[in-house]
Design an enzyme around this catalytic site. Structure first.
Site, PDB file in Angstrom:
ATOM      1  N   LEU C  64       0.855  -1.184   0.000  1.00  0.00           N
ATOM      2  CA  LEU C  64       0.000   0.000   0.000  1.00  0.00           C
ATOM      3  C   LEU C  64       0.897   1.242   0.000  1.00  0.00           C
ATOM      4  O   LEU C  64       1.092   1.876   1.036  1.00  0.00           O
ATOM      5  CB  LEU C  64      -0.897   0.031   1.233  1.00  0.00           C
ATOM      6  CG  LEU C  64      -2.104  -0.922   1.299  1.00  0.00           C
ATOM      7  CD1 LEU C  64      -1.692  -2.358   1.444  1.00  0.00           C
ATOM      8  CD2 LEU C  64      -3.019  -0.524   2.433  1.00  0.00           C
ATOM      9  N   GLU C  66       1.115   4.201  -2.555  1.00  0.00           N
ATOM     10  CA  GLU C  66       0.698   4.807  -3.817  1.00  0.00           C
ATOM     11  C   GLU C  66       1.756   5.726  -4.412  1.00  0.00           C
ATOM     12  O   GLU C  66       1.966   5.738  -5.628  1.00  0.00           O
ATOM     13  CB  GLU C  66      -0.614   5.568  -3.622  1.00  0.00           C
ATOM     14  CG  GLU C  66      -1.847   4.668  -3.489  1.00  0.00           C
ATOM     15  CD  GLU C  66      -2.087   4.126  -2.091  1.00  0.00           C
ATOM     16  OE1 GLU C  66      -1.261   4.379  -1.191  1.00  0.00           O
ATOM     17  OE2 GLU C  66      -3.108   3.449  -1.886  1.00  0.00           O
ATOM     18  N   ASP C  91      -9.596   8.419  -5.536  1.00  0.00           N
ATOM     19  CA  ASP C  91      -9.221   9.174  -4.330  1.00  0.00           C
ATOM     20  C   ASP C  91      -7.819   8.809  -3.836  1.00  0.00           C
ATOM     21  O   ASP C  91      -7.146   9.626  -3.217  1.00  0.00           O
ATOM     22  CB  ASP C  91     -10.219   8.900  -3.201  1.00  0.00           C
ATOM     23  CG  ASP C  91     -11.657   9.093  -3.646  1.00  0.00           C
ATOM     24  OD1 ASP C  91     -12.281  10.047  -3.173  1.00  0.00           O
ATOM     25  OD2 ASP C  91     -12.145   8.300  -4.481  1.00  0.00           O
ATOM     26  N   PHE C  92      -7.395   7.570  -4.095  1.00  0.00           N
ATOM     27  CA  PHE C  92      -6.087   7.149  -3.596  1.00  0.00           C
ATOM     28  C   PHE C  92      -4.951   7.726  -4.438  1.00  0.00           C
ATOM     29  O   PHE C  92      -3.800   7.717  -4.018  1.00  0.00           O
ATOM     30  CB  PHE C  92      -5.990   5.621  -3.538  1.00  0.00           C
ATOM     31  CG  PHE C  92      -7.111   4.983  -2.765  1.00  0.00           C
ATOM     32  CD1 PHE C  92      -7.721   5.658  -1.716  1.00  0.00           C
ATOM     33  CD2 PHE C  92      -7.590   3.726  -3.079  1.00  0.00           C
ATOM     34  CE1 PHE C  92      -8.779   5.093  -1.001  1.00  0.00           C
ATOM     35  CE2 PHE C  92      -8.639   3.151  -2.379  1.00  0.00           C
ATOM     36  CZ  PHE C  92      -9.237   3.837  -1.335  1.00  0.00           C
ATOM     37  N   HIS C 135     -14.294   8.411  -0.916  1.00  0.00           N
ATOM     38  CA  HIS C 135     -14.338   7.368  -1.943  1.00  0.00           C
ATOM     39  C   HIS C 135     -15.267   7.739  -3.083  1.00  0.00           C
ATOM     40  O   HIS C 135     -15.893   6.875  -3.684  1.00  0.00           O
ATOM     41  CB  HIS C 135     -14.843   6.051  -1.342  1.00  0.00           C
ATOM     42  CG  HIS C 135     -13.819   5.304  -0.555  1.00  0.00           C
ATOM     43  ND1 HIS C 135     -13.193   5.802   0.546  1.00  0.00           N
ATOM     44  CD2 HIS C 135     -13.292   4.054  -0.726  1.00  0.00           C
ATOM     45  CE1 HIS C 135     -12.347   4.907   1.046  1.00  0.00           C
ATOM     46  NE2 HIS C 135     -12.386   3.844   0.293  1.00  0.00           N
TER      47      HIS C 135
HETATM   48  C1  LIG Z   1      -4.461   4.870   0.906  1.00  0.00           C
HETATM   49  C2  LIG Z   1      -5.410   3.776   0.617  1.00  0.00           C
HETATM   50  N1  LIG Z   1      -5.073   2.864  -0.305  1.00  0.00           N
HETATM   51  C3  LIG Z   1      -5.901   1.838  -0.582  1.00  0.00           C
HETATM   52  C4  LIG Z   1      -7.096   1.706   0.067  1.00  0.00           C
HETATM   53  C5  LIG Z   1      -8.033   0.539  -0.261  1.00  0.00           C
HETATM   54  N2  LIG Z   1      -8.085  -0.321   0.899  1.00  0.00           N
HETATM   55  C6  LIG Z   1      -9.110  -0.257   1.756  1.00  0.00           C
HETATM   56  S1  LIG Z   1      -8.848  -1.228   3.080  1.00  0.00           S
HETATM   57  C7  LIG Z   1      -7.377  -1.769   2.502  1.00  0.00           C
HETATM   58  C8  LIG Z   1      -6.566  -2.748   3.272  1.00  0.00           C
HETATM   59  C9  LIG Z   1      -6.042  -2.194   4.516  1.00  0.00           C
HETATM   60  O1  LIG Z   1      -5.467  -3.188   5.272  1.00  0.00           O
HETATM   61  P1  LIG Z   1      -5.094  -2.952   6.789  1.00  0.00           P
HETATM   62  O2  LIG Z   1      -4.496  -1.600   6.946  1.00  0.00           O
HETATM   63  O3  LIG Z   1      -4.266  -4.096   7.222  1.00  0.00           O
HETATM   64  O4  LIG Z   1      -6.476  -2.930   7.544  1.00  0.00           O
HETATM   65  P2  LIG Z   1      -7.542  -4.090   7.741  1.00  0.00           P
HETATM   66  O5  LIG Z   1      -8.569  -3.899   6.677  1.00  0.00           O
HETATM   67  O6  LIG Z   1      -6.817  -5.388   7.644  1.00  0.00           O
HETATM   68  O7  LIG Z   1      -8.106  -3.847   9.084  1.00  0.00           O
HETATM   69  C10 LIG Z   1      -7.099  -1.183   1.284  1.00  0.00           C
HETATM   70  C11 LIG Z   1      -5.896  -1.461   0.484  1.00  0.00           C
HETATM   71  C12 LIG Z   1      -7.419   2.691   1.011  1.00  0.00           C
HETATM   72  N3  LIG Z   1      -8.569   2.676   1.680  1.00  0.00           N
HETATM   73  N4  LIG Z   1      -6.558   3.700   1.268  1.00  0.00           N
END
Ligand SMILES: Cc1ncc(C[n+]2csc(CCOP(=O)(O)OP(=O)(O)O)c2C)c(N)n1
Ligand SMILES: Cc1ncc(C[n+]2csc(CCOP(=O)(O)OP(=O)(O)O)c2C)c(N)n1
Ligand SMILES: [Mg+2]
Ligand SMILES: [Mg+2]
Lengths: 316, 352, 352, 316
Positions: C64, C66, C91-92, C135
């Site tokens: 993650l 970006e 948005d990302f 979003h």
């Molecule tokens: C900056 C960003 N990139 C991508 C996303 C899409 N996204 C939503 S939840 C997620 C996974 C996040 O994983 P984690 O931080 O481990 O949290 P968990 O859902 O496991 O509690 C992603 C990639 C986002 N919300 N924000």
């Protein structure tokens, strides 16, 4: 030419070109912010010489050492600083974004940390296309503060990309000390907890840096891992511009004196003189001076770009 | 606008420093932070001495972490402080867009109006001496596009002081964009504290024949154009918008309804920019009453090149305004061969 | 536009997958990367199977990160590859604006045209089921404001395939914006590979009385408005711009010169946005030939609220277009009480 | 109420509210993406209970556990999920951006990593204003990939801000395993090289987490340093939504079975039963169920916001 002399030639080229800029700058014809490398030469020269033609290099706005030790050319270099059509990028890039893709200098940038992920992408392409290049990225200690450094370094470790990250640490960014920016005592101790190799050195001896870079290149390739080199130098001049700034209160001339005792150019010159190569040294020096003088004259005489050039090069 | 009886003359830069000093003295929740705000250069002199006077928790230099520092400001602003985050180039705000747009601009709305975000983001914009494509943007059009952000672009020393004080006291996020060349401009500035309300434009110069709507440095260029064209009895009215968002539409519309002609001289790219907004708004509000279509002047549609030869082509200036006005009014080209135009070498020399 | 003899009908989503499959098979320098591109959901199905078919270096999920991933694309694109970086929400991309604007958009220019940057950035835009203010943005106006970036917004399955192939083959950075609701739209799509040239708009529906310039999902809304108003013999011409930058001005101007009226129905905020650009451009190019001022329709000037009750107010739709047209033509309000408007519950249910 | 029972009450509230959402969701009235906390309850409850009213809390979209254990209220909670005017943010925030400033829940966000720097700013304000709060920020393992985590953590270490960073590690983001995202074997081993304190634990026992959080709070305050807690749990359901997804191939039901043996609610219930508090347990459970049922009924009956509310709350 022996290795020692070849290294000296590059050191002297970087130093002398820098001194020439310092002399020329007050004439207000070099209208581009210059971040000079006085004091830093051994890192750029040592690493670039070790990796050589086989490398793809990425750097920062403080890139003159990189450009000169990779290309050994000064015509397009000075023309670019003077903003001329004959410059490396036809005047569009200036000092802060010099590139020379044909010599492996792929990207430099005026925004801190920005070429680091680019280098990771290059290392990925290098693997996929089996182009067998060595990927090297230089950045200052300030770049460690930026999130993108951590994202990029982590990604290189995840992908196990053989590449060399070089932190050129002068302790300043641009006037703020590390203690006010870094929440850890030693970056290599942090990074050694990643899946990578790390080295740390404070030397200003170009031959030591050269060996270290050779070793780093070899290890990266053998182990298919990123290597982090933490190297140090002292910035002799102000952050940007051609002057000293010891009177500004954020650092002392004493520090400079200490480092100047092991000035990289003097060190290497001394070594060569001790090897009885005084004549070769002064030949190299003369040749460099002549080259630089000639290039500056050419740059001054060269035309500026046409107005229509403004619109060229945006789109492919 | 300034109806002060004072006649003290100071620079734009000094006016900023004075605003900061007065507000920090008045309200101890105000603090200044960002890269290099506490060094010996003090952001073009505007933050010099603050750390010494107010202490290292009221003015401090930070790690090079623009995104985190923006979020830091949000956290501090929503916990009783009034942060002023400073960027020596607006271009570095591009590292903080996620915090700015996804978080700062929306936080109050998402709380259903419960939480205020009194955060000021000062950003210098540049030009000249080979700043190049990474140190020369303005971005006000992008900021103004986002609901929840106010965007201020002062031109005069009087306005910069009053607008900065108003921004600090405002309970919303404000992006405060300062043109580096304006730092040396001088003007009459009262010593006492005062506010210039956000969202109020002004007539910088009255005129009858044509309206020039200008932002930031373009006001200086517009004034030069006005001077030169006044020799031919062309009378330009200059509207200094002062705040790009919220925009004082009335002052613009009123002027255009009077003159019938409108040139927008903006200091940004044209496409999908603030000049498009003004042109669209004026074309709508003054429909049927315009004598000519609205003309937009802005950056060339390229990244900004380094060499002076091309940079001069990239940026718009007084000459572009003069030529646009002549075209609108059907005039022949004015002889400007004897005129001096602004050259930054007269004010400062490189590199920064 | 589609003059194919094919009559195979597939969805927008399938058309994207087909374009990716064909281009990856044709050119081994093409690869797809980004968060979750290789998971079992496969970005709304568009990247499903790519990793298996082309291997884990041609399609892989990333950390993650970006900002770094955008720079990674620049590095790969300038070293012989053709990266496609995918974002499940536009948005990302706000985390990657520094790399995008300071680096990707300028790299070629700074090299004086020596280096090409063939990089495609796919970004989904959303709406519905409480996506909320983090979003639900579109941001095309911001991207289009920056010289050096192309911005594509396809509407039909035919166009999305041809535009994506053209984007992948283009040697410039292209932002490719896909509306999530369009994924389910069906249309005739030839099996063979073809390009729809970037920078070419099209007449999505011919008409005589009024021009509606639409982007992305707003084309669906415009078509609905057209259907309803055709009952009253009002004939709407719909221009689907397809690429926001570079913009096909001619197709718009030609249409407006014919109808004399212009509504811009954009899927973004209005202020300093793409709708401002079109309004400014049309007002200038059609000066004196417009029967009414250009009307802009877009998002409400607020962050996007979560609750459906307010979200429906935030987004523009067919009804807004109908009312705007009626006002322009001096018509009474059409009775729409019997009409069905798009409701996403018919196509899918939450949460994603 | 004893500590053990108080903890159980919160655990049960979070669990039961979640189960209620799972039951209600298919009716299509809760139109907001829900990231449920089944499996994670002990972390939210243990930490929030330890820090209590004295805390300022920051979290992610996976925030129901936080909201409920801080507020103990469900009326505004459910109303917000149903998008009603009576919701915690009048329907504007939905599930992903819940806040309750009056109970210390200051910020949650749907963009990964974004509340981390906010918490650092809050810790700074707390020091300056001597408000004597404990600052806690929760984030997933995915946030560790984002540069802003490193920038924020580093800044907290530079400024020596006493605050607690809690990584709630479920090994997934959202379906990508750590091995494909993390270039290091153990995050706490990396972070212990910063000027901070670190702890790691895999327990699902709420009392253990409670003690650890107490200790972390104490140490942060005593040593005036940031504390990093690396905690672990297993996400029982799909990333977003109300269903299981063991059939999707990226993980197995076996893993779940292993973790379910130490399910945090069951563990604590067993402990209470062994303490002969069976009656108290079922009282608590009944009371929670009633509360949730009532809140859902209220939420369903409540009005949606007025159209004009769209424009309210943008500006102060
Ligand atoms: C900056 C960003 N990139 C991508 C996303 C899409 N996204 C939503 S939840 C997620 C996974 C996040 O994983 P984690 O931080 O481990 O949290 P968990 O859902 O496991 O509690 C992603 C990639 C986002 N919300 N924000
Ligand atoms: C992202 C970003 N933030 C701020 C700046 C302003 N700036 C220019 S150089 C510099 C210091 C960088 O220090 P370091 O990385 O150590 O490099 P050095 O100049 O010491 O070689 C700063 C903060 C910038 N160029 N980019
Ligand atoms: Mg440094
Ligand atoms: Mg996770």
């Amino acid at each position: 030419m022996t290795l020692s002399l070849a290294l000296y030639q590059k050191l002297y080229l970087v130093r002398w070109a820098t001194e020439a800029i310092r002399k020329e700058y007050p004439n207000d014809q070099i209208k581009t912010p210059v971040h000079l490398s006085l004091g830093e030469e051994a890192i750029a020269v040592g690493v670039c010489h070790a990796i050589g033609k086989n490398g793809l290099f990425y750097g920062t706005y403080r890139n003159h050492g990189l450009y000169l030790s990779l290309t050994l050319e000064t015509d397009k270099f000075f023309a670019e600083l003077y903003g001329k059509r004959t410059g490396a990028s036809g005047g569009k890039a200036g000092s802060m974004h010099l590139t020379a893709p044909e010599s492996g200098l792929m990207g430099t940038s005026a925004v801190v940390g920005t070429t680091i992920p680019m280098a990771v992408g290059a290392a990925f392409a290098n693997r996929v296309r089996r182009t067998d290049k060595a990927i090297v990225v230089f950045f200052g200690d300030g770049a460690l503060d930026e999130g993108v450094f951590w994202e990029s370094f982590n990604t290189a470790c995840v992908l196990k990309l053989p590449m060399i990250f070089i932190c050129e640490d002068n302790g300043l960014a641009p006037h703020t000390l590390k203690v006010d920016r870094q929440g850890y005592p030693a970056i290599h101790k942090v990074l050694e907890r990643f899946n990578c190799l790390t080295f740390r050195n404070e030397t200003t001896d170009v031959e030591e840096i050269h060996s270290l870079a050779l070793k780093a290149g070899l290890l990266a390739r053998e182990q298919q891992l990123p290597v982090f080199l933490h190297l140090h130098y002292y910035r002799y001049l102000e952050h940007v511009g051609v002057n000293e700034d010891f009177d500004q209160g954020y650092r002392t001339r004493d520090e400079f004196e200490k480092w100047y005792k092991v000035d990289p150019i003097n060190l290497q010159r001394k070594r060569l003189v001790e090897m009885n190569l005084e004549k070769e040294v002064s030949d190299v020096e003369n040749q460099v001076r002549e080259q630089v003088d000639r290039s500056i004259a050419l740059a001054k005489a060269a035309p500026f770009p046409d107005k229509a050039d403004l619109f060229k090069g945006v789109w492919s | 606008m300034s109806e002060s009886k004072e006649s003290r003359t100071i620079t734009f830069q000094e006016a900023i420093a004075e605003a900061l000093n007065q507000e920090m003295a008045r309200d101890e929740s105000v603090f200044v932070y960002g890269l290099d705000v506490a060094d010996h250069k003090g952001i073009y002199g505007t933050t010099l001495g603050l750390a010494k006077k107010f202490g290292g928790t009221r003015c401090f230099s930070t790690p090079l972490s623009e995104e985190a520092m923006m979020g830091f400001g949000l956290g501090a602003a929503t916990n009783g402080l009034r942060p002023i985050n400073v960027h020596i180039r607006v271009d570095f705000l591009l590292l903080a867009m996620n915090q700015l747009i996804n978080m700062v601009a929306t936080h109050r709305y998402g709380s259903n109006g419960k939480t205020a975000v009194p955060l000021v983001i000062r950003a210098a914009i540049g030009r000249g001496w080979g700043q190049g494509y990474q140190h020369s943007k303005t971005l006000q059009s992008i900021f103004a596009h986002i609901p929840g952000l106010k965007v201020v672009m002062p031109t005069t020393p009087y306005d910069v002081k009053g607008l900065l004080i108003a921004s600090i006291r405002d309970n919303n996020p404000v992006i405060f964009i300062e043109h580096r060349w304006l730092y040396f401009q001088k003007g009459i500035v009262p010593e006492e504290s005062y506010e210039v309300p956000l969202g109020s434009g002004k007539i910088a110069k009255e005129g009858a024949d044509i309206t020039v709507v200008a932002t930031s440095w373009m006001n200086v260029e517009a004034l030069k154009a006005q001077e030169i064209l006044s020799r031919r009895n062309v009378s330009i009215e200059i509207v200094d918008v002062r705040t790009v968002a919220p925009l004082d539409k009335d002052v613009i519309i009123k002027s255009v309804l009077k003159t019938g002609h409108c040139v927008v001289a903006d200091y940004d790219w044209i496409n999908c920019g603030f000049s498009s907004e003004v042109a669209a708004m004026v074309s709508e509000e003054c429909f049927g009453r315009l004598k000519s279509p609205v003309t937009r002047i802005g950056f060339a549609p390229t990244p900004c090149p380094t060499t002076r030869a091309l940079e001069d082509e990239f940026y718009p200036g007084a000459v572009d305004i003069i030529r646009a006005v002549e075209k609108k009014l059907g005039l022949s080209a004015t002889d400007i061969s004897g005129d001096d135009f602004y050259s930054y070498e007269n004010k400062f020399r490189g590199p920064f």
